[in-house]
Motif scaffolding. Sequence first.
Motif, mmCIF file in Angstrom:
data_model
loop_
_atom_site.group_PDB
_atom_site.id
_atom_site.type_symbol
_atom_site.label_atom_id
_atom_site.label_comp_id
_atom_site.label_asym_id
_atom_site.label_seq_id
_atom_site.Cartn_x
_atom_site.Cartn_y
_atom_site.Cartn_z
ATOM 1 N N ASP A 244 0.809 -1.209 0.000
ATOM 2 C CA ASP A 244 0.000 0.000 0.000
ATOM 3 C C ASP A 244 0.853 1.275 0.000
ATOM 4 O OD1 ASP A 244 -2.927 0.761 0.133
ATOM 5 O OD2 ASP A 244 -2.148 1.988 1.758
ATOM 6 N N ASP A 245 1.943 1.267 0.764
ATOM 7 C CA ASP A 245 2.799 2.454 0.799
ATOM 8 C C ASP A 245 3.406 2.718 -0.581
ATOM 9 O OD1 ASP A 245 2.267 2.811 3.488
ATOM 10 O OD2 ASP A 245 4.037 1.687 4.148
ATOM 11 N N GLU A 246 3.833 1.645 -1.256
ATOM 12 C CA GLU A 246 4.408 1.794 -2.593
ATOM 13 C C GLU A 246 3.355 2.304 -3.583
ATOM 14 O OE1 GLU A 246 6.943 -1.072 -0.348
ATOM 15 O OE2 GLU A 246 4.802 -0.791 -0.614
ATOM 16 N N CYS A 247 2.121 1.794 -3.460
ATOM 17 C CA CYS A 247 1.049 2.244 -4.345
ATOM 18 C C CYS A 247 0.743 3.726 -4.139
ATOM 19 C CB CYS A 247 -0.205 1.402 -4.115
ATOM 20 S SG CYS A 247 -0.101 -0.259 -4.813
ATOM 21 N N LYS A 248 0.774 4.164 -2.896
ATOM 22 C CA LYS A 248 0.541 5.589 -2.614
ATOM 23 C C LYS A 248 1.599 6.448 -3.284
ATOM 24 C CE LYS A 248 -1.730 4.978 1.891
ATOM 25 N NZ LYS A 248 -1.568 5.120 3.366
ATOM 26 N N GLN A 249 2.858 6.021 -3.197
ATOM 27 C CA GLN A 249 3.947 6.775 -3.829
ATOM 28 C C GLN A 249 3.745 6.847 -5.337
ATOM 29 O OE1 GLN A 249 7.967 5.598 -2.576
ATOM 30 N NE2 GLN A 249 7.062 4.686 -0.758
ATOM 31 N N ILE A 250 3.321 5.727 -5.941
ATOM 32 C CA ILE A 250 3.098 5.691 -7.387
ATOM 33 C C ILE A 250 1.957 6.625 -7.765
ATOM 34 C CG2 ILE A 250 2.319 4.224 -9.292
ATOM 35 C CD1 ILE A 250 3.796 1.887 -7.864
ATOM 36 N N ILE A 251 0.836 6.513 -7.054
ATOM 37 C CA ILE A 251 -0.344 7.335 -7.353
ATOM 38 C C ILE A 251 -0.029 8.823 -7.201
ATOM 39 C CG2 ILE A 251 -2.664 7.934 -6.530
ATOM 40 C CD1 ILE A 251 -2.985 4.910 -5.809
ATOM 41 N N GLU A 252 0.783 9.155 -6.205
ATOM 42 C CA GLU A 252 1.132 10.555 -5.965
ATOM 43 C C GLU A 252 2.224 11.068 -6.914
ATOM 44 O OE1 GLU A 252 2.147 10.587 -1.852
ATOM 45 O OE2 GLU A 252 0.087 10.219 -1.174
#
Length: 287
Positions: A244-252
């Motif tokens: 989830d943390d990696e996905c947040k970085q990607i989305i942002e």
Amino acid sequence: MPEVLFTKSAFKIATHCPMQAYYYRNSKGKNLEYENQSAMDEFLKSMAEGGFQVGELAKIYGEVPPENDLEGCYGYDEPLKRTRELFEQENVNIAEAAFRFGDCFVRADVVKKQGNFIDLIEVKAKSWDPKDAFVNTPTRGANAGKRVVNSGIRDYLYDVAFQKWVVENALKNDYPGKTFTVRAYLMMADKSKVNSIPRLNSLFRVKKSVGSDGEKRAYAEVAPEAIEVLKNPHEHVLTPFYVDDECKQIIEGKTAEQADVLGMPFVSFIEEKSKWWTMQEFNKRVA
């Protein structure tokens, strides 16, 4: 003209080759040729074939009851309607749950709803060593000191990040006044674990059938004894990795490889390619 939405498959194609996405979108239902069509078909087939067996195993590990498996719901409206019905329950596990935000549409492999917490689990026929990082910080090169998604897992992380973005926005639209927390996972074979069930693959045999829409589809037939066998204590080689943390970085847009891979920030890419895919821009010009 039937509605065509920007799905997971469309997103995958767009990230690999925009021209393939164009021809794939425009050749549906038409007798058009594209010089690399066979290569694209093989690409899609290879992505799908390995996933059927692990997909069925994931449903068992995810405790999805047969009546909550929406794999047999085709199109857009039917799976969306059924997903919303199931979401009326406080706690529910669903396979192939459907979500739509704008022109984007996703079917999630496994969704586990516990109150307002949503575990979004994307299942992949891939192995991963938990010692390896999903996102690295290179010490040299153009991206030195920046966060960069590991190229060996990038396609899969982009996939689940796309789903997370769609699901989060769909829930905001569908349930105003409610706040959901969506947590992303990649379920893959853990290289650090050893399978303790003899002939595990034999519990899931890949077969083909024709669906109600006339399309031929491959699927994994679950052996009658599979549930009982898997109830016995064993090491779960197929493991949900928290991403989830990696996905947040990607989305942002905070991972540096996006400029080279996508040519723009992640969300901007989704917004641009979804419009392109659904021909909205073309329809506006001819209206």
